[in-house]
Design an enzyme around this catalytic site. Structure first.
Site, PDB file in Angstrom:
ATOM      1  N   SER A   1       1.269  -0.847  -0.413  1.00 56.86           N
ATOM      2  CA  SER A   1       0.261   0.339   0.182  1.00 56.86           C
ATOM      3  C   SER A   1       1.047   0.867  -0.373  1.00 56.86           C
ATOM      4  CB  SER A   1      -0.690   0.269   1.023  1.00 56.86           C
ATOM      5  OG  SER A   1       0.050  -0.104   2.363  1.00 56.86           O
TER       6      SER A   1
ATOM      7  N   GLU B   1       0.940   5.793   0.807  1.00 48.00           N
ATOM      8  CA  GLU B   1       0.137   6.533   1.935  1.00 48.00           C
ATOM      9  C   GLU B   1       0.860   7.481   0.541  1.00 48.00           C
ATOM     10  OE1 GLU B   1      -0.009   7.293   5.513  1.00 48.00           O
ATOM     11  OE2 GLU B   1       1.341   9.023   5.202  1.00 48.00           O
TER      12      GLU B   1
ATOM     13  N   ASP C   1      -2.711  15.038  14.479  1.00 50.97           N
ATOM     14  CA  ASP C   1      -1.903  16.434  15.398  1.00 50.97           C
ATOM     15  C   ASP C   1      -2.547  17.248  15.620  1.00 50.97           C
ATOM     16  OD1 ASP C   1       0.357  14.627  14.161  1.00 50.97           O
ATOM     17  OD2 ASP C   1       0.254  15.923  12.158  1.00 50.97           O
TER      18      ASP C   1
ATOM     19  N   PHE D   1      12.210  16.126   9.318  1.00 49.99           N
ATOM     20  CA  PHE D   1      11.370  15.282   9.785  1.00 49.99           C
ATOM     21  C   PHE D   1      11.193  14.200  10.809  1.00 49.99           C
ATOM     22  CE2 PHE D   1       7.747  12.377   7.786  1.00 49.99           C
ATOM     23  CZ  PHE D   1       6.727  13.502   8.141  1.00 49.99           C
TER      24      PHE D   1
ATOM     25  N   HIS E   1       3.528  -0.266   3.888  1.00 47.07           N
ATOM     26  CA  HIS E   1       2.963   1.055   3.187  1.00 47.07           C
ATOM     27  C   HIS E   1       4.500   1.504   3.710  1.00 47.07           C
ATOM     28  CE1 HIS E   1      -0.369   3.162   4.127  1.00 47.07           C
ATOM     29  NE2 HIS E   1       0.625   4.164   4.744  1.00 47.07           N
TER      30      HIS E   1
END
Length: 274
Positions: free
Chosen positions: A5, A7, A98, A206, A256
């Site tokens: 998968s 994102e 968030d 990040f 993923h």
């Protein structure tokens, strides 16, 4: 069977959306189980998330929108669930979300991901396959690892079907997490989240923000390459491929990929594995 998968995050411009749809088509050729689409802090990208999800679904590919409970009332979330049901969506990534800048949990009717999972089940029964987040290296806001494990178990017991992890670069952290939750009575699939390495400075920034550790040996090698982007990409592909191979050999149910709306790096790793 190994699941695959990818994102995406919602784009801000028409040009960005057009590019994203091209990336969607490139990745779709590898028959992923679904594409997930993120949801901004406090629901800030709600409309754009919906638009991308709709575009994916119209292409005949399963889309799994992220849905966060922070910043939304039960009535608002109920409306979003109805929209997605009407669109034919049957999978959701259910998150706390968030916190918007300067905001807290106060005022949110659903404060945590387990509350959201429970609410979705109450409203829609088994219509949606529900994914939740897992943090092999601990959620950055958790007080300690044991509490974080308890929070994860709470989400699963509220009705989650499977979990997707925060990305990591140490396979042992994934295996340790899975062993711990299995010992706590959770047999839900836990799918490793994979972040390709293409830009060291962005990745470091990040990772520092989300609590994902970049092992020292990887950091030092990436630092040594400086502005040599070709070497960074090549080294990153080797490191991530080796980790993914170890994860799959060790029993991980799938992968993923956090694509950052690009196809090349994720597909390079996947092609090395198949």
């Amino acid at each position: 069977m190994t699941t695959l998968s990818f994102e995406f995050f919602p784009t801000k411009t028409e040009e960005g959306t057009e590019k994203l749809l091209t990336v969607r088509d490139e990745l779709a050729a590898f028959n992923p189980e679904f594409f997930s689409v993120t949801y901004g802090a406090g629901g800030s990208t709600r409309d754009r998330t919906y638009a991308i999800v709709k575009a994916i679904q119209e292409r005949g590919i399963a889309a799994a929108p992220h849905l966060a409970c922070i910043g939304g009332s039960k009535e608002e979330i109920r409306g979003i669930l109805k929209q997605y049901q009407d669109l034919g969506i049957d999978r959701i990534v259910a998150l706390r979300g968030d916190l918007p800048s300067g905001s807290g949990l106060a005022g949110s009717e659903l404060r945590y991901a387990n509350d959201l999972v429970e609410f979705i089940r109450e409203e829609t029964g088994d219509h949606f396959t529900l994914e939740v987040a897992a943090y092999p290296e601990m959620h950055p806001q958790a007080s300690n690892f044991e509490k974080d494990l308890e929070n994860f178990v709470r989400k699963v017991k509220a009705g989650a079907d499977s979990a997707i992890t925060q990305y990591f670069f140490n396979a042992d952290s994934y295996f340790h997490f899975v062993d711990r939750v299995r010992a706590m009575g959770v047999d839900t699939p836990v799918i490793p989240g994979i972040m390709p390495i293409t830009n060291y400075s962005k990745l470091a920034r990040f990772s520092d923000g989300c609590g994902a550790e970049i092992p020292r040996w990887i950091r030092k090698q990436l630092e040594a390459y400086g502005d040599d982007s070709e070497s960074i990409v090549k080294f990153g592909e080797e490191v991530v491929t080796d980790m993914c191979r170890r994860l799959l050999d060790g029993g991980a149910p799938g992968l993923h990929f956090y694509t950052m709306n690009q196809s090349e790096a994720s597909l390079a790793v996947w092609k090395n594995l198949i």
